[in-house]
Scaffold this active site. Structure first.
Site, PDB file in Angstrom:
ATOM      1  NE  ARG A   1      45.130  37.792  36.527  1.00  0.00           N
ATOM      2  CZ  ARG A   1      44.289  38.540  35.823  1.00  0.00           C
ATOM      3  NH1 ARG A   1      44.735  39.527  35.087  1.00  0.00           N
ATOM      4  NH2 ARG A   1      42.999  38.299  35.857  1.00  0.00           N
ATOM      5  CB  THR A   2      52.570  40.428  38.804  1.00  0.00           C
ATOM      6  OG1 THR A   2      52.178  41.457  37.902  1.00  0.00           O
ATOM      7  CG2 THR A   2      53.965  40.736  39.323  1.00  0.00           C
ATOM      8  CD  GLN A   3      53.269  33.784  38.212  1.00  0.00           C
ATOM      9  OE1 GLN A   3      53.428  32.890  39.029  1.00  0.00           O
ATOM     10  NE2 GLN A   3      52.088  34.115  37.748  1.00  0.00           N
TER      11      GLN A   3
END
Length: 266
Positions: free
Chosen positions: A42-44
């Site tokens: 996922r987008t960090q």
């Protein structure tokens, strides 16, 4: 008949591919998937980001302001991004945080508006409904460990009532007569509270505009991710109006008298 040799079972020698199945083909699977089965990334952290959005209530409606900068890390990369977006006839949504996620939010709100228009039931979405919808979307995405990396201000005017509320990537919501996201929550919010709270029903549109312009000027001086070009949205009984980009008048002559750090220490 099963036409996938890899499913025919033993005997099989991995050193000798009798059925010419290399590379080994996987049998297609169209059943339900476990969200965590494949170690999904996922987008960090957000990549291209917008900074503060400011909003206040005044006697005739709600006014919002946001600059036109989208930063790539610390690089002032895009200087013509509109971060105030009209939704329907009564609502404006302003976004800080990841701009690609904001573009996705604009898309789903457009789809929602089309569905509402298609229903032809005599009802229109107002700011209360848009805020409730976005709070559910943001909380649902957070619960899937895949949040939309935004802080949103939703302001509107419908049926003679002003509305101003906040929702962020965790689904946190609250309302107030003055709201700010990003760095503005630390720098501009005290200025807005001092100028507005207790006077929401007497502040004119001109006064509200000056309050926001002064706050945006302070943010430009203090926030390294801001720009001196911004837009103002006005939502009142007359409808929704989002201005063209406004250039701030700034002065940096005061810096000559600053001592104590940098090259000038005397």
């Amino acid at each position: 008949m099963d036409h996938f040799p890899t499913n025919w079972g033993r005997p099989r020698n991995d050193a000798f591919d009798a059925y010419a199945t290399y590379p080994i083909h996987q049998r297609p699977y169209n059943g339900p998937k476990d969200t965590f089965a494949d170690g999904v990334q996922r987008t960090q952290q957000p990549i291209v980001t917008g900074t503060s959005v400011l909003a206040i209530k005044y006697k005739d409606g709600v006014m919002m302001a946001a600059d036109n900068l989208a930063s790539y890390g610390s690089l002032a990369r895009f200087k013509d991004v509109q971060r105030l977006h009209q939704v329907g006839n009564y609502t404006v949504i302003g976004a800080g945080g990841d701009m690609s996620d904001f573009q996705y939010i604009q898309y789903i709100l457009e789809e929602l508006s089309i569905d509402e228009i298609s229903a032809q039931d005599g009802h229109e979405l107002g700011p209360v409904e848009i805020h409730e919808y976005m709070s559910q979307v943001m909380y649902a995405r957070r619960s899937k460990m895949n949040p939309l990396w935004n802080s949103l201000l939703i302001g509107g005017f419908k049926d003679g009532k002003r509305f101003l509320s906040y929702v962020d990537l965790l689904g946190t919501t609250y309302s107030a007569s003055t709201l700010a996201t990003g760095y503005g929550a630390f720098i501009a919010q005290p200025l807005l509270r001092k100028a507005v709270e207790g006077r929401e029903d007497v502040i004119t549109e001109e006064e509200a505009r000056k309050i926001l312009e002064d706050s945006m000027r302070v943010l430009f001086y203090r926030d390294a991710r801001s720009l001196n070009k911004f837009q103002i949205a006005t939502i009142s009984s007359a409808g929704v109006s989002i201005s063209d980009s406004i250039q701030l008048e700034t002065a940096w002559s005061f810096a000559e008298n600053i001592r104590g750090y940098g090259a000038q220490t005397q």
